[in-house]
Design a protein around this motif. Structure first.
Motif, mmCIF file in Angstrom:
data_model
loop_
_atom_site.group_PDB
_atom_site.id
_atom_site.type_symbol
_atom_site.label_atom_id
_atom_site.label_comp_id
_atom_site.label_asym_id
_atom_site.label_seq_id
_atom_site.Cartn_x
_atom_site.Cartn_y
_atom_site.Cartn_z
ATOM 1 N N ASP A 116 -7.931 10.712 -13.665
ATOM 2 C CA ASP A 116 -9.052 9.866 -14.084
ATOM 3 C C ASP A 116 -8.601 8.715 -14.987
ATOM 4 O OD1 ASP A 116 -11.729 9.190 -13.868
ATOM 5 O OD2 ASP A 116 -12.270 10.231 -15.723
ATOM 6 N N LEU A 117 -7.431 8.173 -14.682
ATOM 7 C CA LEU A 117 -6.911 7.032 -15.441
ATOM 8 C C LEU A 117 -7.303 5.726 -14.760
ATOM 9 C CD1 LEU A 117 -3.328 8.451 -16.001
ATOM 10 C CD2 LEU A 117 -5.011 8.058 -17.807
ATOM 11 N N LYS A 118 -7.603 4.711 -15.558
ATOM 12 C CA LYS A 118 -7.781 3.364 -15.039
ATOM 13 C C LYS A 118 -6.397 2.747 -14.848
ATOM 14 C CE LYS A 118 -12.313 3.324 -15.300
ATOM 15 N NZ LYS A 118 -13.154 3.272 -14.067
ATOM 16 N N LEU A 119 -6.205 2.044 -13.720
ATOM 17 C CA LEU A 119 -4.896 1.496 -13.393
ATOM 18 C C LEU A 119 -4.992 -0.004 -13.136
ATOM 19 C CD1 LEU A 119 -3.645 4.212 -10.865
ATOM 20 C CD2 LEU A 119 -3.302 4.153 -13.350
ATOM 21 N N GLY A 120 -3.965 -0.733 -13.574
ATOM 22 C CA GLY A 120 -3.946 -2.169 -13.351
ATOM 23 C C GLY A 120 -2.546 -2.683 -13.096
ATOM 24 N N VAL A 121 -2.469 -3.928 -12.617
ATOM 25 C CA VAL A 121 -1.203 -4.638 -12.409
ATOM 26 C C VAL A 121 -1.295 -5.977 -13.110
ATOM 27 C CG1 VAL A 121 0.340 -5.717 -10.723
ATOM 28 C CG2 VAL A 121 -0.774 -3.534 -10.183
ATOM 29 N N ALA A 122 -0.268 -6.296 -13.882
ATOM 30 C CA ALA A 122 -0.165 -7.599 -14.547
ATOM 31 C C ALA A 122 1.217 -8.150 -14.226
ATOM 32 C CB ALA A 122 -0.343 -7.461 -16.059
ATOM 33 N N THR A 123 1.270 -9.215 -13.428
ATOM 34 C CA THR A 123 2.551 -9.746 -12.979
ATOM 35 C C THR A 123 2.655 -11.234 -13.270
ATOM 36 O OG1 THR A 123 3.955 -10.108 -11.034
ATOM 37 C CG2 THR A 123 1.589 -10.046 -10.647
ATOM 38 N N ASN A 124 3.863 -11.695 -13.515
ATOM 39 C CA ASN A 124 4.102 -13.127 -13.643
ATOM 40 C C ASN A 124 4.299 -13.787 -12.292
ATOM 41 O OD1 ASN A 124 3.747 -13.272 -16.364
ATOM 42 N ND2 ASN A 124 5.892 -13.648 -16.878
ATOM 43 N N ASP A 125 4.299 -13.014 -11.222
ATOM 44 C CA ASP A 125 4.206 -13.574 -9.877
ATOM 45 C C ASP A 125 2.807 -14.167 -9.728
ATOM 46 O OD1 ASP A 125 4.824 -14.193 -7.262
ATOM 47 O OD2 ASP A 125 4.859 -12.132 -6.534
ATOM 48 N N ALA A 126 2.602 -15.002 -8.722
ATOM 49 C CA ALA A 126 1.256 -15.509 -8.445
ATOM 50 C C ALA A 126 0.401 -14.399 -7.826
ATOM 51 C CB ALA A 126 1.325 -16.709 -7.516
ATOM 52 N N GLU A 127 -0.901 -14.563 -7.903
ATOM 53 C CA GLU A 127 -1.801 -13.504 -7.441
ATOM 54 C C GLU A 127 -1.705 -13.271 -5.936
ATOM 55 O OE1 GLU A 127 -6.556 -12.990 -7.001
ATOM 56 O OE2 GLU A 127 -5.854 -13.520 -9.016
ATOM 57 N N ALA A 128 -1.628 -14.347 -5.138
ATOM 58 C CA ALA A 128 -1.653 -14.170 -3.683
ATOM 59 C C ALA A 128 -0.461 -13.369 -3.171
ATOM 60 C CB ALA A 128 -1.741 -15.528 -2.986
ATOM 61 N N PRO A 129 0.793 -13.725 -3.515
ATOM 62 C CA PRO A 129 1.887 -12.863 -3.051
ATOM 63 C C PRO A 129 1.845 -11.460 -3.641
ATOM 64 C CG PRO A 129 2.723 -14.625 -4.473
ATOM 65 C CD PRO A 129 1.303 -14.942 -4.162
ATOM 66 N N ALA A 130 1.346 -11.330 -4.874
ATOM 67 C CA ALA A 130 1.223 -9.997 -5.465
ATOM 68 C C ALA A 130 0.293 -9.125 -4.624
ATOM 69 C CB ALA A 130 0.713 -10.091 -6.901
ATOM 70 N N LEU A 131 -0.830 -9.680 -4.221
ATOM 71 C CA LEU A 131 -1.764 -8.922 -3.385
ATOM 72 C C LEU A 131 -1.148 -8.606 -2.028
ATOM 73 C CD1 LEU A 131 -5.113 -10.751 -4.232
ATOM 74 C CD2 LEU A 131 -4.534 -8.369 -4.757
#
Length: 231
Positions: A116-131
């Motif tokens: 029951d943990l909330k999970l996230g991604v924070a990257t210095n890559d741009a959002e589109a390639p990250a997705l």
């Protein structure tokens, strides 16, 4: 404070850095140099990449920089090309870069979700390639928050993306762990008031990460055991 959320860096953390970005750099530089290998090698020097050995210098701007940072370093060598065009080319090649999961991500993230943990991604890559990378791995649905350097929160080591995760999920920073492979990641975590978990699937060493990390482990696969120890 019990841990209720985890925010991950992407490259060098969820995915092995070298496998992804050495291939990306070689492909991008050759394309940018119109197939001229000598020019590709010269361009590589501007971003800390040895085109001959296909390896990054430890202080390469690619390791923790944003696409804008990389474009800034290359811009003087492309006087006839706009900054926006360079960023577009960088992001286009990034989306095509091969991904090697640091550990099998679907079962790993499933274990964290079961807690029951909330999970996230924070990257210095741009959002589109990250997705693109996260979709290819089949793991987008595990995350409550995904931010790139162009998502409106800024980039690391500033804490904007991490605080955006907290605002989106309602989890306070002192109940969140930032997991990353670079000093940018860990400094962002500290600036946001989070606990920090360093991993060695990037290019930084344990001795480099340790001053900014609550713990350093070989890879993210060690995170569940560490979480158990916190409780």
């Amino acid at each position: 404070m019990p841990i209720r959320g985890i925010i991950f860096d992407k490259d060098g953390t969820l995915f092995d850095f070298g496998t992804t970005w050495e291939a990306w750099a070689a492909a991008f530089l050759l394309r940018a140099a119109a197939g001229d290998r000598a020019r590709a090698a010269e361009l590589g020097k501007q971003i800390g990449f040895d085109f001959t050995t296909q390896a990054f210098a430890r202080d390469s701007i690619v390791i923790a920089g944003t696409p804008n940072d990389i474009a800034d370093a290359l811009a003087p060598h492309f006087p006839g090309q706009s900054h926006a065009a360079l960023v577009h080319l960088l992001n286009e090649e990034a989306a095509n870069a091969p991904q090697a999961e640091a550990v099998p991500l679907v079962p790993f993230l499933g274990v964290l979700r079961s807690r029951d943990l909330k999970l996230g991604v924070a990257t210095n890559d741009a959002e589109a390639p990250a997705l693109t990378h996260l979709h290819a791995a089949g793991v987008v649905s595990f995350f409550d928050f995904i931010a790139g350097s162009d998502s409106g929160y800024g980039g690391k080591p500033a804490p904007g993306q991490l605080l955006g995760f907290c605002a989106e999920t309602g989890v306070s920073p002192d109940a969140v762990v930032m997991v990353g492979d670079s000093l940018h990641d860990l400094r962002a975590g500290r600036a946001a008031g989070m606990r920090t978990f360093g991993v060695l699937t990037g290019l930084a060493t344990q001795s480099e990460l340790a001053p900014f990390a609550d713990v350093v482990r070989p890879d993210i696969g060690h995170l569940p055991t560490w979480l158990d120890q916190q409780s």
